[in-house]
Design an enzyme around this catalytic site. Structure first.
Site, PDB file in Angstrom:
ATOM      1  N   CYS A 197      -0.370  -9.547  -4.492  1.00 35.94           N
ATOM      2  CA  CYS A 197      -1.157 -10.545  -3.916  1.00 35.94           C
ATOM      3  C   CYS A 197      -0.706 -10.884  -2.329  1.00 35.94           C
ATOM      4  O   CYS A 197       0.419 -10.833  -1.989  1.00 35.94           O
ATOM      5  CB  CYS A 197      -1.372 -11.775  -4.538  1.00 35.94           C
ATOM      6  SG  CYS A 197      -1.576 -11.640  -6.434  1.00 35.94           S
TER       7      CYS A 197
ATOM      8  N   ARG B 152      -1.222  -5.297  -0.915  1.00 42.04           N
ATOM      9  CA  ARG B 152      -0.380  -6.196  -1.834  1.00 42.04           C
ATOM     10  C   ARG B 152      -1.309  -6.677  -3.067  1.00 42.04           C
ATOM     11  O   ARG B 152      -0.727  -7.214  -3.796  1.00 42.04           O
ATOM     12  CB  ARG B 152      -0.071  -7.116  -1.248  1.00 42.04           C
ATOM     13  CG  ARG B 152       0.929  -6.800  -0.006  1.00 42.04           C
ATOM     14  CD  ARG B 152       1.472  -8.023   0.540  1.00 42.04           C
ATOM     15  NE  ARG B 152       2.508  -8.733  -0.151  1.00 42.04           N
ATOM     16  CZ  ARG B 152       3.797  -8.440  -0.180  1.00 42.04           C
ATOM     17  NH1 ARG B 152       4.196  -8.031   1.034  1.00 42.04           N
ATOM     18  NH2 ARG B 152       4.513  -9.086  -0.834  1.00 42.04           N
TER      19      ARG B 152
ATOM     20  N   TRP C 230      -3.770  -9.186  -7.072  1.00 39.27           N
ATOM     21  CA  TRP C 230      -3.496  -8.242  -8.026  1.00 39.27           C
ATOM     22  C   TRP C 230      -3.412  -9.086  -9.240  1.00 39.27           C
ATOM     23  O   TRP C 230      -2.561  -9.900  -9.358  1.00 39.27           O
ATOM     24  CB  TRP C 230      -2.132  -7.808  -7.704  1.00 39.27           C
ATOM     25  CG  TRP C 230      -1.679  -6.472  -8.695  1.00 39.27           C
ATOM     26  CD1 TRP C 230      -2.028  -5.426  -8.695  1.00 39.27           C
ATOM     27  CD2 TRP C 230      -0.900  -6.948  -9.905  1.00 39.27           C
ATOM     28  NE1 TRP C 230      -1.530  -4.726  -9.701  1.00 39.27           N
ATOM     29  CE2 TRP C 230      -0.464  -5.503 -10.416  1.00 39.27           C
ATOM     30  CE3 TRP C 230      -0.037  -8.057 -10.243  1.00 39.27           C
ATOM     31  CZ2 TRP C 230       0.202  -5.551 -11.517  1.00 39.27           C
ATOM     32  CZ3 TRP C 230       0.710  -7.757 -11.364  1.00 39.27           C
ATOM     33  CH2 TRP C 230       0.834  -6.580 -11.995  1.00 39.27           C
TER      34      TRP C 230
ATOM     35  N   ASN D 131       0.289 -17.249  -4.914  1.00 35.39           N
ATOM     36  CA  ASN D 131       0.784 -15.717  -5.378  1.00 35.39           C
ATOM     37  C   ASN D 131       2.199 -16.226  -6.174  1.00 35.39           C
ATOM     38  O   ASN D 131       2.676 -17.498  -5.893  1.00 35.39           O
ATOM     39  CB  ASN D 131       1.486 -15.196  -4.032  1.00 35.39           C
ATOM     40  CG  ASN D 131       0.667 -14.539  -3.158  1.00 35.39           C
ATOM     41  OD1 ASN D 131      -0.494 -14.352  -3.560  1.00 35.39           O
ATOM     42  ND2 ASN D 131       1.020 -13.911  -2.088  1.00 35.39           N
ATOM     43  N   GLY D 132       2.250 -15.622  -7.320  1.00 35.73           N
ATOM     44  CA  GLY D 132       3.199 -16.144  -8.209  1.00 35.73           C
ATOM     45  C   GLY D 132       2.881 -16.242  -9.414  1.00 35.73           C
ATOM     46  O   GLY D 132       1.613 -15.806  -9.909  1.00 35.73           O
TER      47      GLY D 132
ATOM     48  N   GLU E  63      11.647  11.249 -10.327  1.00 34.55           N
ATOM     49  CA  GLU E  63      10.857  10.619  -9.053  1.00 34.55           C
ATOM     50  C   GLU E  63       9.366  11.648  -8.710  1.00 34.55           C
ATOM     51  O   GLU E  63       8.520  10.879  -8.515  1.00 34.55           O
ATOM     52  CB  GLU E  63      11.810  10.869  -7.779  1.00 34.55           C
ATOM     53  CG  GLU E  63      10.966  10.485  -6.384  1.00 34.55           C
ATOM     54  CD  GLU E  63      10.265   9.271  -6.210  1.00 34.55           C
ATOM     55  OE1 GLU E  63      10.245   8.396  -7.399  1.00 34.55           O
ATOM     56  OE2 GLU E  63       9.222   9.072  -5.605  1.00 34.55           O
TER      57      GLU E  63
ATOM     58  N   LYS F   3       5.551   9.891  -8.826  1.00 38.39           N
ATOM     59  CA  LYS F   3       4.777  10.006  -7.785  1.00 38.39           C
ATOM     60  C   LYS F   3       3.571  10.688  -8.190  1.00 38.39           C
ATOM     61  O   LYS F   3       2.239  10.238  -7.954  1.00 38.39           O
ATOM     62  CB  LYS F   3       5.477  10.744  -6.838  1.00 38.39           C
ATOM     63  CG  LYS F   3       4.976  10.363  -5.312  1.00 38.39           C
ATOM     64  CD  LYS F   3       6.092   9.366  -4.571  1.00 38.39           C
ATOM     65  CE  LYS F   3       6.282   8.104  -5.453  1.00 38.39           C
ATOM     66  NZ  LYS F   3       7.194   7.273  -5.025  1.00 38.39           N
TER      67      LYS F   3
ATOM     68  N   GLU G 231       1.437   7.987 -10.524  1.00 36.47           N
ATOM     69  CA  GLU G 231       1.044   6.967  -9.623  1.00 36.47           C
ATOM     70  C   GLU G 231      -0.230   7.261  -8.879  1.00 36.47           C
ATOM     71  O   GLU G 231      -1.021   6.411  -8.857  1.00 36.47           O
ATOM     72  CB  GLU G 231       2.319   6.592  -8.793  1.00 36.47           C
ATOM     73  CG  GLU G 231       2.504   5.416  -8.429  1.00 36.47           C
ATOM     74  CD  GLU G 231       3.638   5.244  -7.509  1.00 36.47           C
ATOM     75  OE1 GLU G 231       4.279   6.238  -7.182  1.00 36.47           O
ATOM     76  OE2 GLU G 231       3.896   3.829  -6.941  1.00 36.47           O
TER      77      GLU G 231
ATOM     78  N   HIS H 164      15.527  20.640 -27.421  1.00 34.07           N
ATOM     79  CA  HIS H 164      15.782  19.474 -28.427  1.00 34.07           C
ATOM     80  C   HIS H 164      14.392  18.830 -29.107  1.00 34.07           C
ATOM     81  O   HIS H 164      14.481  17.707 -29.699  1.00 34.07           O
ATOM     82  CB  HIS H 164      16.708  18.444 -28.148  1.00 34.07           C
ATOM     83  CG  HIS H 164      18.239  19.159 -28.048  1.00 34.07           C
ATOM     84  ND1 HIS H 164      18.710  19.793 -29.006  1.00 34.07           N
ATOM     85  CD2 HIS H 164      18.666  19.571 -26.741  1.00 34.07           C
ATOM     86  CE1 HIS H 164      19.779  20.484 -28.509  1.00 34.07           C
ATOM     87  NE2 HIS H 164      19.698  20.303 -27.274  1.00 34.07           N
TER      88      HIS H 164
ATOM     89  N   LYS I  98       1.579  -2.720  -3.879  1.00 31.29           N
ATOM     90  CA  LYS I  98       2.709  -2.972  -3.122  1.00 31.29           C
ATOM     91  C   LYS I  98       3.726  -4.091  -3.427  1.00 31.29           C
ATOM     92  O   LYS I  98       3.109  -5.232  -3.578  1.00 31.29           O
ATOM     93  CB  LYS I  98       2.747  -2.760  -1.684  1.00 31.29           C
ATOM     94  CG  LYS I  98       3.966  -2.381  -0.894  1.00 31.29           C
ATOM     95  CD  LYS I  98       4.074  -0.813  -0.867  1.00 31.29           C
ATOM     96  CE  LYS I  98       5.231  -0.275  -0.239  1.00 31.29           C
ATOM     97  NZ  LYS I  98       5.610   1.165  -0.596  1.00 31.29           N
TER      98      LYS I  98
HETATM   99  C1  F6R Z   1       6.831   4.160  -6.547  1.00 31.80           C
HETATM  100  C2  F6R Z   1       7.003   2.778  -5.938  1.00 31.80           C
HETATM  101  C3  F6R Z   1       7.686   1.750  -6.935  1.00 31.80           C
HETATM  102  C4  F6R Z   1       8.920   1.104  -6.234  1.00 31.80           C
HETATM  103  C5  F6R Z   1       9.328  -0.100  -7.080  1.00 31.80           C
HETATM  104  C6  F6R Z   1      10.527  -0.870  -6.282  1.00 31.80           C
HETATM  105  O1  F6R Z   1       6.287   5.019  -5.636  1.00 31.80           O
HETATM  106  O2  F6R Z   1       6.668   2.518  -4.956  1.00 31.80           O
HETATM  107  O3  F6R Z   1       8.312   2.295  -8.241  1.00 31.80           O
HETATM  108  O4  F6R Z   1       9.838   2.112  -5.895  1.00 31.80           O
HETATM  109  O5  F6R Z   1       8.354  -1.106  -7.392  1.00 31.80           O
HETATM  110  O6  F6R Z   1      10.083  -1.458  -5.287  1.00 31.80           O
HETATM  111  P1  F6R Z   1      11.124  -1.907  -3.947  1.00 31.80           P
HETATM  112  O7  F6R Z   1      11.992  -0.815  -3.429  1.00 31.80           O
HETATM  113  O8  F6R Z   1      10.336  -2.539  -3.274  1.00 31.80           O
HETATM  114  O9  F6R Z   1      12.014  -3.055  -4.714  1.00 31.80           O
END
Ligand code: F6R
Length: 607
Positions: free
Chosen positions: A2, A27, A72, A98-99, A481, A485, A488, A504, A602
């Site tokens: 947010c 965000r 969000w 926010n929160g 990873e 990705k 996501e 297994h 984000k």
């Molecule tokens: C994946 C991604 C998330 C962040 C996670 C931690 O692409 O962006 O999995 O890595 O939410 O975020 P930070 O690094 O900001 O603590």
């Protein structure tokens, strides 16, 4: 998660707020709204993107004081009514939040008993009614009364038609900044919304409130006593925060391409060729303290946790100190034993992830020493740690993290090198790694130059509903990873597995419809990895192998992506870059909004 913006000054607030919201959209992007105070408070809000809000913004929505929000969803789906700002019944008060309000259910029930008709499903709406019902004389007093009733976290901005010259803001666990302009003032939850207007910024502390008028701001506590928080010039390049498509490409793309430069920045001034070591001044630990470390525990979430696993391998290999990584989101809830001779490392791009922040606070409360590997300077996690390493990746805007992760890897490699060199890592090995690290930027460039070939492979992978990503030991976090990705941004089911564990159980799922992306570096496990690839191929599973030139795959039918050789310990970084490109091009082939994947945002600032 947010975004909040606010404005007080001489300009028409609504279009300015909408423009600023566009800069915070990463965000949260399920709904957005603005409130402007003139002779009365007027609100426009909509489910959808900020551009949808811009389309319905009434021309006559004039006023020079206002607040805005991009959401969000936590409580209640993304609808017009659940969008912020929320208002009281009279429409005089408008709030953005926010929160999370932990006692929202009790507060909503109490307000309903008092005859209040709640318009939304959100926890945030209670703030508007609580402010409106307060009998305090000032807006500040009304906001404090509301905060006294609320348990939870907030970044909050409030306007009121009876106090049309001001925005009152409050912070507890969710960032809030005040930006100082020329006879105008700004409010935002993130620097990204401010830098176009000002780089003179005050960060509110937890528990602090501020009154913001056109002529300035004052800060105070919940008991209304003044605090002395001042605005400071921040050293940032405003153009780095420009959002949206660059040269017609998504932001994630430009961030991937920045990696040679960001890795170089992360290394700058930190390698000591003479003593074949690294110097991380921000650790604030001398050689004796570093030697006293008996164990390293790394905490992060999501992709940061996967890079933490790469970091744990590096530390064990180079420093021979037992190290492991754990999701910060689980750590705090298992009442962890905090050991005095363990070095705890919190790793986070945003420096805001609430689970990581709470883990840091738990460790500090129990007397442990915790350092941060953090990108955002001055963020909550950076401030909560005993010391740390800034990543210098620059602002990362795309929701899917790329350039921050590769600088995290570099941070761990530097830490492992410094820890190793105060222990038993030889000068020769130190030199080997210093040179390896110096080679990384050019080698990342080389991987990026194979984009066309990777794009071809990705377009074919995008057709599969379900995929495996496999690797072993150093290669396993790379596979994790890669799968993360891919999930996501392509929304395909991608499962990461240790190559050694396939037989297994999961081998039962291998079929011509289920491709496997395998991470096969040229190392002590190559032969075993290649044998496992044959087991997949024998069951008709299509293969993509991310490997080093010269690795002999025999008769295997596989798409092959080669990355340059470096020191084995540093392989995970170069193997990760094709994973980013695979996910990116698969998402592009599927026509997805790569920068704003569904359901995500984000910086996860709620538990
Ligand atoms: C994946 C991604 C998330 C962040 C996670 C931690 O692409 O962006 O999995 O890595 O939410 O975020 P930070 O690094 O900001 O603590």
């Amino acid at each position: 998660m947010c975004g909040i913006v606010g404005y007080v000054g001489g300009q028409n607030a609504a279009p300015l707020l909408v423009e600023a919201l566009g800069r915070l959209e990463h965000r949260g992007y399920d709904s957005a709204g603005v409130a402007v105070v003139g002779s009365r408070t007027r609100v426009t809000k909509r489910a959808g993107r900020v551009r949808d809000l811009a389309e319905v913004l009434p021309k006559r929505m004039s006023g020079q004081v206002g607040i805005g929000h991009t959401r969000w969803a936590t409580h209640g789906p993304a609808t017009d009514l659940n969008a912020h700002p929320h208002t009281d019944a009279s429409g005089a008060v408008a709030v953005v939040h926010n929160g999370i309000v932990d006692n929202a259910a009790a507060l909503r029930a109490r307000l309903t008993d008092q005859g209040v008709v709640l318009a939304s499903d959100t926890d945030s709406e209670v703030f508007a009614h609580l402010v409106a019902r307060s009998t305090a004389d000032s807006l500040e007093g009304k906001v404090v009364d509301a905060l006294d009733a609320v348990e939870g976290t907030y970044g909050l901005a409030v306007v009121h038609a009876d106090f049309p010259d001001r925005v009152v803001v409050a912070r507890n666990g969710s960032p809030l900044l005040v930006g100082v302009g020329d006879k105008e003032m700004f409010v935002a939850s993130d620097l990204a919304a401010l830098v176009r207007h000002t780089t003179t910024v005050a960060h509110l502390a937890d528990g602090e409130l501020a009154t913001v008028t056109a002529s300035g701001f004052t800060t105070f506590r919940r008991d209304l006593t003044r605090t002395q928080t001042e605005a400071r010039e921040v050293d940032v390049d405003p153009s780095a925060y420009e959002h949206g498509l660059v040269d017609g490409r998504p932001r994630m793309y430009t961030e991937m391409l920045e990696q040679p430069a960001s890795v170089e920045r992360a290394l700058r001034g930190r390698l000591d060729e003479r003593f074949a070591t690294a110097h991380l001044g921000g650790l604030e630990m001398d050689a004796r303290e570093l030697r006293a470390v008996r164990r390293v525990k790394i905490l992060g979430c999501g992709s940061a946790y996967y890079v933490g696993q790469m970091g744990a391998s590096l530390i064990e290999e180079l420093a021979r100190v037992p190290a492991d990584a754990e999701p910060a989101s689980e750590f705090r809830y298992r009442s962890p034993v905090i050991e005095p001779d363990t070095l705890y490392v919190a790793v986070s791009q945003s420096g805001e992830t609430i689970d990581t922040l709470l883990a840091v606070e738990e460790i500090r409360r129990k007397g442990g020493r915790v350092i941060g590997l953090v990108n955002v300077v001055g963020s909550a996690i950076a401030r909560a740690c005993d010391g740390g390493i800034y990543l210098h990746a620059g602002p990362e805007i795309a929701v899917a993290s790329t350039k921050a992760l590769t600088t995290m890897f570099v941070g761990f490699a530097l830490l492992a090198l410094q820890l190793g060199r105060v222990r038993d890592l030889s000068v020769a090995d130190g030199r080997r790694l210093v040179a390896g690290l110096q080679n990384l930027p050019a080698q990342i460039e080389q991987v990026l130059s194979t984009e066309d070939r990777i794009a071809q492979v990705a377009t074919a992978l995008a057709e599969a509903e379900s995929l495996f990503f496999v690797g072993r030991v150093r290669g396993f976090p790379v596979a994790r990873e890669g799968a993360q990705k891919f999930k996501e941004i392509s929304y395909r089911h991608a499962e990461a597995y240790q190559m050694s564990e396939l037989k297994h159980g999961p081998l039962a799922l291998i079929s011509p419809e289920v491709p496997t992306v395998a991470v096969v570096p040229d190392d002590e496990l190559t032969d075993r990895n290649v044998a496992a690839l044959h087991e997949i191929a024998a069951r008709g599973g299509p293969l993509v192998v991310v490997t080093h030139a010269g690795v002999d795959l025999g008769e295997l039918q596989a798409e092959r992506i080669d990355v340059p050789r470096n020191e084995r310990e540093l392989d995970p970084l170069l193997l990760t870059v094709p994973m980013q490109l695979l996910a990116f091009h698969a998402a592009l082939a599927l026509g997805h909004d790569v920068d704003k994947p569904r359901n995500l945002a984000k910086s996860v600032t709620v538990e």
